[in-house]
Write a protein that holds these residues in place. Sequence first.
Motif, PDB file in Angstrom:
ATOM      1  N   GLN D 450       0.744  -8.219  -2.529  1.00  0.00           N
ATOM      2  CA  GLN D 450      -0.032  -6.782  -1.812  1.00  0.00           C
ATOM      3  C   GLN D 450       0.946  -6.304  -0.936  1.00  0.00           C
ATOM      4  OE1 GLN D 450      -2.431  -4.945  -3.147  1.00  0.00           O
ATOM      5  NE2 GLN D 450      -2.928  -6.224  -4.545  1.00  0.00           N
ATOM      6  N   ALA D 451       1.580  -7.172  -0.247  1.00  0.00           N
ATOM      7  CA  ALA D 451       2.417  -6.737   0.994  1.00  0.00           C
ATOM      8  C   ALA D 451       3.871  -6.647   0.805  1.00  0.00           C
ATOM      9  CB  ALA D 451       2.090  -7.746   2.065  1.00  0.00           C
ATOM     10  N   SER D 452       4.436  -6.521  -0.392  1.00  0.00           N
ATOM     11  CA  SER D 452       5.612  -6.579  -0.748  1.00  0.00           C
ATOM     12  C   SER D 452       6.475  -5.371   0.066  1.00  0.00           C
ATOM     13  CB  SER D 452       6.013  -6.124  -2.216  1.00  0.00           C
ATOM     14  OG  SER D 452       5.699  -7.292  -2.963  1.00  0.00           O
ATOM     15  N   ALA D 453       7.342  -5.413   0.518  1.00  0.00           N
ATOM     16  CA  ALA D 453       8.081  -4.348   1.451  1.00  0.00           C
ATOM     17  C   ALA D 453       8.681  -3.293   0.466  1.00  0.00           C
ATOM     18  CB  ALA D 453       9.366  -5.156   1.783  1.00  0.00           C
ATOM     19  N   ASP D 454       8.878  -3.507  -0.737  1.00  0.00           N
ATOM     20  CA  ASP D 454       9.436  -2.621  -1.609  1.00  0.00           C
ATOM     21  C   ASP D 454       8.631  -2.334  -2.592  1.00  0.00           C
ATOM     22  OD1 ASP D 454       9.892  -4.608  -2.980  1.00  0.00           O
ATOM     23  OD2 ASP D 454      12.105  -4.290  -3.664  1.00  0.00           O
ATOM     24  N   LEU D 456       6.427   0.247  -2.632  1.00  0.00           N
ATOM     25  CA  LEU D 456       6.312   1.805  -2.623  1.00  0.00           C
ATOM     26  C   LEU D 456       7.497   2.135  -2.201  1.00  0.00           C
ATOM     27  CD1 LEU D 456       2.644   2.397  -1.434  1.00  0.00           C
ATOM     28  CD2 LEU D 456       3.558   2.203  -3.912  1.00  0.00           C
ATOM     29  N   PRO D 503      -0.225  -2.366  -5.066  1.00  0.00           N
ATOM     30  CA  PRO D 503      -0.265  -2.517  -3.624  1.00  0.00           C
ATOM     31  C   PRO D 503      -1.464  -1.347  -2.866  1.00  0.00           C
ATOM     32  CG  PRO D 503       1.865  -1.220  -4.007  1.00  0.00           C
ATOM     33  CD  PRO D 503       1.158  -1.501  -5.213  1.00  0.00           C
ATOM     34  N   GLY D 505      -3.686  -1.428  -0.638  1.00  0.00           N
ATOM     35  CA  GLY D 505      -3.751  -0.915   0.763  1.00  0.00           C
ATOM     36  C   GLY D 505      -2.686  -0.018   1.210  1.00  0.00           C
ATOM     37  N   GLN D 506      -1.416  -0.362   0.761  1.00  0.00           N
ATOM     38  CA  GLN D 506      -0.270   0.331   1.132  1.00  0.00           C
ATOM     39  C   GLN D 506      -0.323   1.802   0.514  1.00  0.00           C
ATOM     40  OE1 GLN D 506       3.742  -1.435   0.823  1.00  0.00           O
ATOM     41  NE2 GLN D 506       2.888  -3.205   0.264  1.00  0.00           N
ATOM     42  N   LEU D 507      -0.788   1.846  -0.660  1.00  0.00           N
ATOM     43  CA  LEU D 507      -0.912   3.312  -1.209  1.00  0.00           C
ATOM     44  C   LEU D 507      -1.975   4.041  -0.403  1.00  0.00           C
ATOM     45  CD1 LEU D 507       0.221   4.652  -3.530  1.00  0.00           C
ATOM     46  CD2 LEU D 507      -1.324   3.448  -5.014  1.00  0.00           C
ATOM     47  N   LYS D 509      -2.801   3.812   2.455  1.00  0.00           N
ATOM     48  CA  LYS D 509      -2.354   4.285   3.681  1.00  0.00           C
ATOM     49  C   LYS D 509      -1.246   5.342   3.464  1.00  0.00           C
ATOM     50  CE  LYS D 509       0.109   1.943   7.537  1.00  0.00           C
ATOM     51  NZ  LYS D 509       0.856   1.017   7.648  1.00  0.00           N
ATOM     52  N   ALA D 510      -0.609   5.447   2.471  1.00  0.00           N
ATOM     53  CA  ALA D 510       0.512   6.273   2.410  1.00  0.00           C
ATOM     54  C   ALA D 510      -0.039   7.639   1.890  1.00  0.00           C
ATOM     55  CB  ALA D 510       1.355   5.968   1.241  1.00  0.00           C
TER      56      ALA D 510
END
Lengths: 290, 290, 571, 571
Positions: D450-454, D456, D503, D505-507, D509-510
């Motif tokens: 979920q927290a992968s740096a790449d 996105l 991901p 959560g990242q999405l 946020k983005a």
Amino acid sequence: MATVTLQDFRTAEKAWWCPGCGDFGVLAALQKALVAQGVAPHETVIVAGIGCSGKIGNYVNSYNIHVVHGRTLPAALGVKMANRDLLVLAVGGDGDGYAIGMGHFVHAARRNINVKYIVMDNHIYGLTKGQNSPTSDRGQATKATPLGSVEASVRPLTLALAAGATFVAQGFSSYQDQLARLIGAAIAHKGFAFVNVLSPCVTYNKLDTYDFYKQALHDLDGDAAYRPESRAAAVAKVMEKDDLVTGLIYKDPESVPYEDALPGFAREPLAGREMQLSPEEVAGLLAGYR
Amino acid sequence: MATVTLQDFRTAEKAWWCPGCGDFGVLAALQKALVAQGVAPHETVIVAGIGCSGKIGNYVNSYNIHVVHGRTLPAALGVKMANRDLLVLAVGGDGDGYAIGMGHFVHAARRNINVKYIVMDNHIYGLTKGQNSPTSDRGQATKATPLGSVEASVRPLTLALAAGATFVAQGFSSYQDQLARLIGAAIAHKGFAFVNVLSPCVTYNKLDTYDFYKQALHDLDGDAAYRPESRAAAVAKVMEKDDLVTGLIYKDPESVPYEDALPGFAREPLAGREMQLSPEEVAGLLAGYR
Amino acid sequence: MHASSVEWRIGGDQGEGIDATGDVFATVAARLGYHVYTSKFFSSRIKGGHTHYTVRLADVPVRAPAARVDVLVALTQETIVRSLPELGPGAPIIADAAFRSEAPVGGGRVVSVPLTAIAREIGTTLVRNMVAVGASAAVLGLPLSEFARYVEEKFARKGATTVRQNLDALERGHRLAMGEAGPALPPRAPGDRVLLTGNDAVALGALAAGCRLMAAYPITPATDIMETFADLAPKFGGAVCQMEDELAAITAAIGAGYAGARVMTATSGPGLSLMQEGIGLASMAEVPVLIIDVQRAGPSTGMPTKNEQSDLMAAIFGGHGEGERIVIAPATPEEAFADAQLAFNLAERYQCPVILLSDLALGVFQQTVNPGALVSLPADRGQVLAAPDAGFARHHVTDDGISPRTLPGTPLGQYLATGVEHAPSGKVSEDPANRTAQVSKRQRKLLPLQASADALRLEGTVGADIVLVGFGSTSGAIAEAAAALSESVRVGTVQVHQLWPLPAGQLQKALRDARSVLVVEQNSTGELRQLMRVAGLDGQRVHSLLHSDGTLLRPDAIEAAAQRLLAREAV
Amino acid sequence: MHASSVEWRIGGDQGEGIDATGDVFATVAARLGYHVYTSKFFSSRIKGGHTHYTVRLADVPVRAPAARVDVLVALTQETIVRSLPELGPGAPIIADAAFRSEAPVGGGRVVSVPLTAIAREIGTTLVRNMVAVGASAAVLGLPLSEFARYVEEKFARKGATTVRQNLDALERGHRLAMGEAGPALPPRAPGDRVLLTGNDAVALGALAAGCRLMAAYPITPATDIMETFADLAPKFGGAVCQMEDELAAITAAIGAGYAGARVMTATSGPGLSLMQEGIGLASMAEVPVLIIDVQRAGPSTGMPTKNEQSDLMAAIFGGHGEGERIVIAPATPEEAFADAQLAFNLAERYQCPVILLSDLALGVFQQTVNPGALVSLPADRGQVLAAPDAGFARHHVTDDGISPRTLPGTPLGQYLATGVEHAPSGKVSEDPANRTAQVSKRQRKLLPLQASADALRLEGTVGADIVLVGFGSTSGAIAEAAAALSESVRVGTVQVHQLWPLPAGQLQKALRDARSVLVVEQNSTGELRQLMRVAGLDGQRVHSLLHSDGTLLRPDAIEAAAQRLLAREAV
Ligand SMILES: Cc1ncc(C[n+]2csc(CCOP(=O)(O)OP(=O)(O)O)c2C)c(N)n1
Ligand SMILES: Cc1ncc(C[n+]2csc(CCOP(=O)(O)OP(=O)(O)O)c2C)c(N)n1
Ligand code: SF4
Ligand code: SF4
Ligand SMILES: [Mg+2]
Ligand SMILES: [Mg+2]
């Protein structure tokens, strides 16, 4: 390592087959053959299919992979290609090998990868409780064919020979010594070695019984007139005997296994090696794309 | 209907095979055989596989179903079971039939459903542009085996015989009359009839050419010493000749098709009939569940 | 307990006749007029290994196992150990004397009956279980006469000796346990109920719908459908083709569907995976075909004898590309019987594959069914042209997306059916405008299903404090949990019967008022919940209850989860 | 146009050397220092039938076809007809004299060159296309010397005559078209760029990662991976096993992965469907394996030579049951090279199948790549025990869900790998508590992703008026559209690189700030959009742009859709 014993190839688990099941005999003969060939448990991989037969891997203390129904042979090829130092055995039932797995069987035979294939052939689907299998007799009534099957039976020996197999044998679960010897010879063969084992299902198959086989089987190992060296003669013999034979049926002494024949393929195992390319090697490959 | 002519079996579409492709000859012979057998276009179903060969259905004005790669034979079985009054032909390539479709091939042969199977065997994967097929020669360089294939070739005739096929023949795309005759005989046969057709791919296979076949083929139809009545003799012959024969190889005169042998199976087509059970019939069946 | 129900169980080793004994008990209970729900615990092996068979008797319909076992027949010590957590306080454990000394029996109480000794006295250990049945009848206060009648009827063909030995066994067991206190059920008027599994019901429903052909490959827990069909279909001119694998099974079915027969195949998860390519062909070539998927615990071989509802996403989204499919899920044998017929109607009307999503619990556990509830649906054979005109184009772009078809054999109806994208004529086409037209034609076909009348089965959703949502066999446990909850809160239930196309609008409407929603599924990722999200249904008030350990989800677990949720919301 | 770019196209019949000619042009353009993006139109047939090859030259990186064709070489009349809608005003059409009279040529203008006649004069019609290349160089103002150098280099092994004939053809074509006005590009410093397809990059990346084994079955558009690997791998001790079907391919790969090799298979949609059961085995038995899916238009056989991104749901949800998978999608050859390596790292670290989701456009169209951008990743071989201790349990329940494994051949490391649910030891188990523990262990493994740096790749999402979201090759067109849009609005882009686990959560946020979101996909059901909904991302401001007619989605179409959306929002 020190000499292996039968004990080394046993697991703590008790085999769960029905009392009297032919598969006990296959397990015993396999373990004897492994000991006789002096292979180490950790260098042996058993690839097992789905079926009563496929449980065999649970009872041999080796590396084991129990795959999906019908796919033992491609998985075994993969194991062997990854690590050619391993002894790789594929084991499964007649449904697994000759129904859903038929295509792989024919192709493994012609490809001649150095994998040993042992089929526990009870002419029935055991684990799913008694439907007809490709080797069931024509006319045999099963749960799926209550009025009798109408299809001609698959003849595994004839097919293997027709497909180009370089080692073909048939054993009978009750003939322990011969069976262990045949499996041993299969292990020693350089290439794909196929051993069909008549292994009665005492619960769902009332036709292909121990008694029937004891009466019907013709032993080719004991037949001085037969020499397992000609594919044509082998086909003629098994067709004549309706596949009701035991012994070594054919062995090609010139057999070169697939993994040896493949141009450029490494002679050492792939597994366990780090083979990342260096930046220079990558750069070298890129030259072709300019 | 009035007598059918070649025109009745043609479609408006122009066949897109490469100029010189062997498949043109197969198409022509097939159309001739259909006319000679006097079947009607609307009572003919062609089940075609995926490959250059599989396009053949597009050029025959019959019912056509173009299935997924490798599955012509089970689909053909389904069509025949649904409507036994139809003439059902399965057609496809060597990759379609002997690689991905191998299991179905062996099982169709032993099941003996009254379906005709014509393989356009060019020893190569045409449509995917030249990888080796199961019938490619050992040593043959292809796009997937740039250094030469190391596998023994599949021998379709031997395999079909070993699998229990009741009709086995081989034709050559250039020998139109014989090929049309063989396909006609296959249509007339009561059961599964297999015709392997050597059909050169002029674009990707530079070994198995018209010239090669014209030199190498032995014609069994013209061989007075050969009679296509014994399975054992047939196997021996095709093995001796390395499958390089044309003609009728084997025909079982006693053949009973699967759909006739199935106990209780209707003699009329299932398709087009309304067969819902009446409430009384349902009630009758429920009696078994009390 | 809202309903008066009793749960009886017999446990022992596989191969010891547990199944047959359970069947006797269940059948007699049904004949006595009780509603019966059975469930089994079994393993992927033939002989040996623990198994048990549970029969729940009730005076209202029950579709789930109870929270507690009320009477246990234990043929092995393992039976007691395994059933301990489920044993009600003071529940009688009918067991051989040998077990008496072996602790613990938890809340249970051993009623020691020398089952084996009696059987030996009678002359065959085969009747041991029948001694236990007799004892059970005594403990439960069920009339022995009905058991005796059953034995006389069903064992008659095995000969007089067998009948006599079994009667003897029943009586002696009954006698020895007489006077042992046990839970009693009010007697019922004998009823005309049949005992059916979902698999039985599917096979019967297919026959009733005029299906005479099945192409399949055996797999637990779907095999019975094939076996039942193989038994019954030949009586009506039908047949089972046992194929070499599932790839062959689905393609044979497609061939037959193309040729105009009602045809089905049945499988479980691994087979469904193998059929994905074939199903795509049916979508693209617009061929009607019915696939039954009796789900079991996955992934891969998983736990073949354990229940799960984890093929939902694969049934809907499993094929590469984007092919049209209809997925329906019955919850009971009655629905399974109707749905087999409905599925054929849908397949032929919409010319696409229909997946009937069953599950192990529905598929293999017997339940009582009122024969009157097995409804025959009129057949809808879809649009078939008997005399196509000269302009016939198989995939003609119509307003409703449905293009009339011809069946092979029809003069002048020849066309090419193909898995390749095609022009209206059927000929292969890569033209972009044609592609767009054909894709949207195929998608349009299924739009009316958004409004299907029986896509959802709603109960009390209006103004509910909590709505329980589920599908398949879980609906039985949900209904029972809802009944229990309804004593304290306003509770609604939604059974999603048509899973795809998901009736998003209807679902939205049904859940609009609910203060909170609990989606109850027997899987580990909440597949229905994910689907609901795709349909735009989610938010804070939607919660999941997931269960995927291989055991059956019980009503009391749902009730407890709902109570916890309500308590949390109340804060 | 934000970038100075020119689009050249050659069209004719299949089998007429169009591909080879396109390759010459593209290679020389790359050598001349241009950024090059190529695309092809072709059919599922070998000879005959229209085909064209388009080369876009630009002074900045371009990853999509342009809105217009600037120069067209037409070997057939059909070429002109088909390319009409794309021809820029006044665009030169280099064609044989025969075409001059045939109208219409739309906005184009025929530059008649006697291609065939000149070739005949030179002595072989094989050089006809080379005459057209010479003419093209003249029209575009490209230095002929570089073309000549190419011919000298690459044709040398065909003999001096061939070289001379081709040089002659180049020169005569060039001479005849000199002076014809055409679009000109500023000259560039010769660059060190290579021309790669995504398929090339995957094969090279796999080799770079130490992969020496591929088991596969040919299928368009994935076959090149196998062919390239068959060419190159033997030089490093590797091999391709061409299997009998995709079932064999995936299972062979699993066998090799189990035994400890880095191994891959490659296929397209139909093969992915066939592999679903095998992929489930890898999930359950925790075997690392890499599956490349080069998507094409579906469902079923679909349009094998046309681009689509419609296997997303099947890649994630296609297996029965609920098996863990990782799905990543590269957008460019550089990413494909990196992702092949990343995929092996992920597969071995997380012991599960990884699907590298490519697509036809990325897979088979050549693009210029800066060799420096082909990055080597350090190998992560996962947790492998060389000397397991006595308590070794293969599926030990660890905190992070990852259980160290042994490879066959390791003394005392024997265990059973199986697709059946198993205890930590590997032995088959149906125990409910064990089931729960193993399911959650396997699910837990992937949580860190979920927290992968790449996961996105974001560009300008903060405070954007509109954010364009996409994956795979579509990202190239999206980037170009965004660049164009950025002249008038604040525009952000999100490339979803790790599609599963999504991901969320990242999405979230983005996309938080975006006034509106446009999800751009080359399929007909909005699969990424559906996934986003599953992850709880939706609402009024999220919209879809779908494209699935088999043509490539162009930047201008995205730009237009975004403008329409912005205009609507502004109301
Ligand atoms: C894809 C798939 N289809 C079907 C099954 C169900 N199945 C399990 S074992 C088996 C056949 C058993 O027969 P055989 O291979 O002869 O083994 P036996 O039990 O007789 O030893 C079948 C059909 C399965 N596990 N997977
Ligand atoms: C499941 C699947 N795998 C692979 C392919 C790709 N494919 C199309 S045709 C073909 C083989 C063609 O060879 P053959 O059957 O011999 O036919 P030919 O073109 O030579 O007539 C293959 C592998 C496919 N369409 N579907
Ligand atoms: S069912 Fe048959 S094959 Fe299976 S264990 Fe019992 S005897 Fe053996
Ligand atoms: S590629 Fe070969 S098989 Fe295909 S059409 Fe051309 S000649 Fe025929
Ligand atoms: Mg068997
Ligand atoms: Mg071919």
